[in-house]
Every structure is written in structure tokens, then in C-alpha cells.
Enzyme design. Structure first.
Site, PDB file in Angstrom:
ATOM      1  N   ASN A 174       0.708   1.066   5.780  1.00  0.00           N
ATOM      2  CA  ASN A 174       1.368   0.244   4.763  1.00  0.00           C
ATOM      3  C   ASN A 174       2.194  -0.808   5.493  1.00  0.00           C
ATOM      4  O   ASN A 174       3.069  -0.458   6.285  1.00  0.00           O
ATOM      5  CB  ASN A 174       2.271   1.134   3.896  1.00  0.00           C
ATOM      6  CG  ASN A 174       3.144   0.353   2.918  1.00  0.00           C
ATOM      7  OD1 ASN A 174       4.181   0.838   2.498  1.00  0.00           O
ATOM      8  ND2 ASN A 174       2.748  -0.849   2.546  1.00  0.00           N
ATOM      9  N   GLY A 175       1.901  -2.084   5.227  1.00  0.00           N
ATOM     10  CA  GLY A 175       2.660  -3.162   5.865  1.00  0.00           C
ATOM     11  C   GLY A 175       1.743  -4.255   6.351  1.00  0.00           C
ATOM     12  O   GLY A 175       0.555  -4.273   6.039  1.00  0.00           O
ATOM     13  N   ASP A 229      13.957  -8.785 -16.934  1.00  0.00           N
ATOM     14  CA  ASP A 229      12.802  -8.414 -16.119  1.00  0.00           C
ATOM     15  C   ASP A 229      13.227  -8.344 -14.661  1.00  0.00           C
ATOM     16  O   ASP A 229      14.289  -8.822 -14.280  1.00  0.00           O
ATOM     17  CB  ASP A 229      11.656  -9.423 -16.315  1.00  0.00           C
ATOM     18  CG  ASP A 229      10.296  -8.799 -15.975  1.00  0.00           C
ATOM     19  OD1 ASP A 229      10.250  -7.599 -15.632  1.00  0.00           O
ATOM     20  OD2 ASP A 229       9.284  -9.511 -16.044  1.00  0.00           O
ATOM     21  N   GLY A 278      -1.003   0.584  -4.839  1.00  0.00           N
ATOM     22  CA  GLY A 278      -2.268  -0.041  -4.481  1.00  0.00           C
ATOM     23  C   GLY A 278      -3.386   0.484  -5.348  1.00  0.00           C
ATOM     24  O   GLY A 278      -3.512   1.701  -5.513  1.00  0.00           O
ATOM     25  N   CYS A 299       0.841  -1.209   0.000  1.00  0.00           N
ATOM     26  CA  CYS A 299       0.000   0.000   0.000  1.00  0.00           C
ATOM     27  C   CYS A 299       0.867   1.247   0.000  1.00  0.00           C
ATOM     28  O   CYS A 299       2.085   1.188   0.127  1.00  0.00           O
ATOM     29  CB  CYS A 299      -0.880   0.017   1.239  1.00  0.00           C
ATOM     30  SG  CYS A 299      -1.965  -1.417   1.361  1.00  0.00           S
ATOM     31  N   TYR A 339      11.473  -3.787  -7.563  1.00  0.00           N
ATOM     32  CA  TYR A 339      10.219  -3.835  -8.307  1.00  0.00           C
ATOM     33  C   TYR A 339       9.156  -2.830  -7.886  1.00  0.00           C
ATOM     34  O   TYR A 339       8.550  -2.178  -8.720  1.00  0.00           O
ATOM     35  CB  TYR A 339       9.653  -5.250  -8.192  1.00  0.00           C
ATOM     36  CG  TYR A 339       8.279  -5.434  -8.780  1.00  0.00           C
ATOM     37  CD1 TYR A 339       8.075  -5.428 -10.159  1.00  0.00           C
ATOM     38  CD2 TYR A 339       7.168  -5.606  -7.961  1.00  0.00           C
ATOM     39  CE1 TYR A 339       6.802  -5.598 -10.692  1.00  0.00           C
ATOM     40  CE2 TYR A 339       5.901  -5.780  -8.499  1.00  0.00           C
ATOM     41  CZ  TYR A 339       5.724  -5.773  -9.856  1.00  0.00           C
ATOM     42  OH  TYR A 339       4.473  -5.937 -10.385  1.00  0.00           O
ATOM     43  N   SER A 397       8.566  -2.523 -15.965  1.00  0.00           N
ATOM     44  CA  SER A 397       9.307  -2.805 -14.740  1.00  0.00           C
ATOM     45  C   SER A 397      10.752  -3.225 -14.982  1.00  0.00           C
ATOM     46  O   SER A 397      11.606  -3.014 -14.126  1.00  0.00           O
ATOM     47  CB  SER A 397       8.576  -3.881 -13.935  1.00  0.00           C
ATOM     48  OG  SER A 397       8.334  -5.012 -14.748  1.00  0.00           O
ATOM     49  N   CYS A 402      13.027  -3.662   2.932  1.00  0.00           N
ATOM     50  CA  CYS A 402      12.563  -4.615   1.909  1.00  0.00           C
ATOM     51  C   CYS A 402      13.328  -4.398   0.606  1.00  0.00           C
ATOM     52  O   CYS A 402      13.203  -3.352  -0.036  1.00  0.00           O
ATOM     53  CB  CYS A 402      11.070  -4.400   1.672  1.00  0.00           C
ATOM     54  SG  CYS A 402      10.450  -5.282   0.233  1.00  0.00           S
ATOM     55  N   CYS A 440      12.183 -13.431   1.189  1.00  0.00           N
ATOM     56  CA  CYS A 440      11.484 -14.172   0.120  1.00  0.00           C
ATOM     57  C   CYS A 440      12.465 -14.847  -0.840  1.00  0.00           C
ATOM     58  O   CYS A 440      12.062 -15.720  -1.610  1.00  0.00           O
ATOM     59  CB  CYS A 440      10.527 -13.254  -0.636  1.00  0.00           C
ATOM     60  SG  CYS A 440      11.277 -11.734  -1.204  1.00  0.00           S
TER      61      CYS A 440
HETATM   62 FE1  SF4 Z   1      10.326  -7.495   0.871  1.00  0.00          FE
HETATM   63 FE2  SF4 Z   1      10.630 -10.100   0.326  1.00  0.00          FE
HETATM   64 FE3  SF4 Z   1      11.105  -9.156   2.787  1.00  0.00          FE
HETATM   65 FE4  SF4 Z   1       8.604  -9.242   1.830  1.00  0.00          FE
HETATM   66  S1  SF4 Z   1       9.948 -10.995   2.281  1.00  0.00           S
HETATM   67  S2  SF4 Z   1       9.567  -7.545   2.965  1.00  0.00           S
HETATM   68  S3  SF4 Z   1       8.950  -8.765  -0.343  1.00  0.00           S
HETATM   69  S4  SF4 Z   1      12.245  -8.664   0.901  1.00  0.00           S
END
Ligand code: SF4
Length: 474
Positions: free
Chosen positions: A109-110, A354, A34, A8, A251, A292, A245, A445
Site C-alpha cells: 500500500n503506497g 462533506d 481498493g 490499497c 476520508y 463519508s 497522511c 495536497c
Molecule cells: Fe495524504 Fe494528501 Fe499527503 Fe497524499 S498528499 S499522503 S493524500 S495528505
């Protein structure tokens, strides 16, 4: 296009004149964060808060005739992509409530990772909830502490002390504007000076759009109060390890935004340069997946000295693919949205760049379209290591089974998407390109180790991912 859905975006402005037009403009600038709903809340001359919010894009949710009824010199706004809570009107933000300090409006946001535990606790204590949004939980906790403290700063600090996970918040407490960032700084929030006041916003591009000046980021673990003439800082937990993040740079964020001291465009170009060094290819031209992958592709082209060309025409008016209800419809919509430029592609060995691959279905369709347009080879380079683990911090990547990289080797993925070669940037290469120490980044991730404790997941201690992991190149 091929990446995950956004989180968001939030904005707050305190100025000498009516802030409603500036709030609306800022929300349009951060619309990419968002698209499900949008809203603004302003403190009016009668001492109450007026709110307009609805589902849809900013221009639909906040029509001019509605905004013209709002007037105030301090207010907040929100664009929402739901990550906790479903898409229902009651979850559109800002959320409003009443406290001992006066009316309250909040935009978030979060994702609060201890949401379920806290909600159960508050339900058991007799509190009721009207939405399934974690932002409502924050208003409930703040209401509880507002009954205990005369000073709203103490209530805000106590509220933050209960929350875990990722949160960048803007809050109107009566006529006072506050910005809060979680102790790890997972989601962005920055401060800008505009002509007649100050603003808080998720991305600095909105400050530029108002001819303002980026002052600084809200520090991880800091509460700031913004008045028309000053920024007052109330740190509450600035000693936690940071976990910005990495996906914001890869991205999510606009290329013209600056986050935690690093310009997004510059980082993406560097990612392309690193990719070109790590995984070169003998091809005739470098092409982005618009929009992107553009900066990544430019970086690859500059470093490799292979010409850059725009080989896809993007239909900017096509329906956004990710809002379509199922994957089959999303795939069908790709050809409405993208078309290869035959004169650029025909007879060429092409390398497309990409930002990331989540499911891989869109990329597969695009590669097939390039071959149909006469490309003799299609190679793929990706500016993010394979996404292998869910995000619990405000990004819609919730289950492992949606990731193509779960259970498939890189060569298997190459075969599935139909590319001649496929390579991802390494974790170490990504860290180098972002230019922020590894211990200050969230990489959960792509590494499966989380900066906060998540039931059933490995908790990463931020100092290092461990040798062998960061150097692992897929
Ligand atoms: Fe960002 Fe990935 Fe961590 Fe989520 S898990 S906050 S998308 S780096």
C-alpha cells in the site's frame, strides 16, 4: 462519494490454524481501500506459496470454491486501487517471486516516489519487469539483496534503504511473515492479536472483525516479524520526521479504525466541531453527504446545537460512480445513487457537510437535487482544506487540473457548485482535530509542500508549514 479514490489495503496473518478464512474476512473489512482487484497468498504444507487473485471485489475475485483449495497457517492478502500501474491482471497482488530464502509473496500500500529512477537503474543492469507496478520493483530489489545476505532481515533493511515515498508492506518470505512501514509512516499498518495468532493489517477494524485486540501500530521505519506467538521488531530508520497522511482520518479509513493512536470517528466528529466554530451558519438543519460526511456532520450539529437529519437516501446497490469511465456518466449515476428525502428537505435552510471536494461535480448535482426537493437555502461545509496539489503517496489525485480549488477562489467554487455559502476547515483547524503535531503529518495536497523531495515540487521540512499558512482559513 465526492472525495478522491482510495489507495490499497493489506493484511498478513500467522496463526496456529488455517488463515485463509480470516484473510478473506479481513479483506472484506478493508474493501473500501481498493476495489479493482483482490488476492491472497498462503504458504502451504509442501513449502510453496499458493496465490489466488483476480480483478473485482473480494467476493468476485476470491470465490469460495477457489479459496477452499488454499490451506496454510501463514499468509497475506491485498485489495488494490491502482495508483502506479494500470488495471491489468498482472498488477493484481500479492506478487510472487523466488529468492534464495524460498518463495516470496508481497502486498503493498503506497507509492514508491523514486520508482522511475530505480526502475531505469535496474533495467540498465539487465533486470526485466513483467508489470508496471512499483510493488514488482520491491521484489526485484529484495531479490538482489537476498543474493548478497544470508539473513533476510539484512536484505529487507537494504531494500528499504533504496525506497523513497510511502510504503506499508506485508511480505511472506518462505514461511516467515514480515510487516514494513516507511520511515515517515505515511500509510497505516497495525498489529493485532487474534485467538490463535497475530495479524498485520491496514486498518484495525479488521482486527475487531476477527474478535481480536489491537496491539499497536507498526512504527514508522520498523520491520516486524509476526509469528503465531510473538512480534519481533527490527527498526531500520526510526529517526526520520513523520508524515502520517491526514486524508486517512478525513476520508479514507473506516470510522471504526484507530490509526497512530487516533480513532477515525472521533477525529471526524472533532473536524465537524471545529468547522462549526470556524464557520457557523444560520440554518434549520445539518445534513451529511452519506456515508463519508456523517461523522463530520454529527460533530457540526453537536457543536452548533442545530438538529441533525438524514436528508439523502443512498442506494447501496447502485453501481459505484467512480468506476464509470467518464465524468458525464458519473454525474448521471448520482441520481441513481442518491435521492433527497422530501419531507426532511422541503422548505428548510440546510447545511450539508462533506469530507472533501476534489472535482466538485457530484456536490453540484446533489445541491441541485436538494433545491429540486424544496430546500430554500443550501450551505456547504467541508472537513478538509481545499485540495490544491497532487498526491504522490498512494492516492489517486495525480494532476492539478482535476482539482476545482486550483485556479478558483472559494467564492467562485461556491458559485460553480450552486451553494448559498461555502467554507472549508482551516489547515490549523484540521491539525487541531486530528490531534497529531503538525510536524508529524503529511498535508501536501492542501499546502503544496511535500514531506519527501518530488521533482518540480516544494520540499517541506516537517517541523512547520510556516506561520500564515496553517492559519490561513479559506
Ligand atoms: Fe495524504 Fe494528501 Fe499527503 Fe497524499 S498528499 S499522503 S493524500 S495528505
Amino acid at each position: 462519494m465526492t472525495g478522491p479514490k482510495h489507495s490499497c489495503g493489506v493484511v498478513g496473518i500467522n496463526a496456529e490454524n488455517n488463515v485463509v478464512p480470516a484473510l478473506q474476512k479481513s479483506l472484506m473489512i478493508i474493501q473500501h481501500r481498493g476495489q479493482e482487484s483482490a488476492g491472497v497468498s498462503v504458504y502451504n504444507s509442501e513449502g510453496t506459496i499458493d496465490t489466488v487473485k483476480d480483478n473485482g471485489l473480494v467476493q468476485t475475485a476470491l470465490p469460495k470454491y477457489m479459496l477452499s483449495k488454499l490451506h496454510g497457517t501463514v499468509g497475506i492478502g491485498h485489495v488494490r486501487y491502482p495508483t502506479t500501474g494500470t488495471k491489468i491482471d498482472g498488477n493484481a497482488q500479492p506478487l510472487t517471486a523466488t529468492t534464495r530464502y524460498g518463495p516470496l509473496a508481497i502486498a503493498h500500500n503506497g507509492d514508491i516516489t523514486n520508482f522511475d529512477t530505480l526502475k531505469e537503474m535496474y533495467l540498465a543492469s539487465g533486470w526485466s519487469f513483467f508489470t508496471d507496478s512499483d510493488s514488482e520493483l520491491v521484489t526485484k530489489i529484495f531479490s538482489k539483496y537476498s543474493a548478497q545476505h544470508i539473513d533476510p532481515i539484512k536484505a529487507l533493511k537494504a531494500t528499504c534503504g533504496e525506497l523513497d515515498g510511502a510504503f506499508s508492506l506485508v511480505m511472506l518470505v518462505d514461511n516467515r511473515l514480515f510487516g514494513i512501514r516507511d520511515p515517515r509512516g505515511m500509510r497505516p499498518l497495525c498489529i493485532g492479536r487474534i485467538r490463535d495468532g497475530y495479524m498485520l493489517v491496514s486498518e484495525s477494524a479488521a482486527i475487531d472483525a476477527l474478535n481480536g485486540e489491537l496491539i499497536r501500530d507498526v512504527m514508522p521505519g520498523e520491520i516486524v516479524e509476526i509469528t503465531p506467538t510473538e512480534i519481533i521488531s527490527y527498526p531500520y530508520n526510526t529517526s526520520s520526521p513523520k508524515a502520517h497522511c491526514m486524508f486517512e482520518w478525513v476520508y479514507f479509513a473506516r470510522p471504526d479504525s484507530v490509526m497512530d493512536g487516533r480513532e477515525v470517528y472521533e477525529v471526524r466528529r472533532k473536524i465537524g466541531e471545529v468547522l462549526a466554530r470556524e464557520s457557523p451558519a444560520d440554518v434549520d438543519l445539518i445534513m451529511p453527504i452519506p456515508d463519508s460526511g456523517r461523522a463530520h456532520a454529527i460533530g457540526f450539529s453537536v457543536e452548533s446545537r442545530i438538529p441533525y437529519e438524514e436528508g439523502f437516501m443512498k442506494n447501496r446497490f447502485a453501481e459505484r460512480t467512480f468506476i464509470l469511465p467518464d465524468q458525464r456518466q458519473r454525474e448521471a449515476a448520482v441520481s441513481t445513487k442518491m435521492n433527497p428525502i422530501k419531507s426532511t428537505v422541503n422548505g428548510k435552510r440546510i447545511l450539508i457537510v462533506d469530507d472533501s471536494i476534489v472535482r466538485g461535480t457530484t456536490l453540484k448535482k446533489l445541491i441541485s437535487m436538494l433545491r429540486g426537493a424544496g430546500a430554500t437555502e443550501v450551505h456547504v461545509r467541508i472537513g478538509c482544506p481545499p485540495v490544491i496539489a497532487p498526491c504522490y503517496y498512494g492516492v489517486d489525485m495525480k494532476t492539478r487540473d482535476q482539482f476545482i480549488a486550483t485556479g478558483h477562489s472559494v467564492d467562485q467554487i461556491r458559485q460553480i457548485i450552486g451553494a448559498d455559502s461555502l467554507a472549508y476547515i482551516s489547515v490549523r483547524g484540521l491539525i487541531e482535530a486530528v490531534g497529531i503535531p503538525e510536524g508529524d503529518l503529511c498535508l501536501a495536497c492542501v499546502c503544496g509542500k511535500y514531506p519527501t523531495s518530488i521533482p518540480g515540487e516544494v520540499h517541506r521540512y516537517q517541523s512547520t508549514l510556516g506561520e500564515g499558512f496553517v492559519g490561513k482559513s479559506e
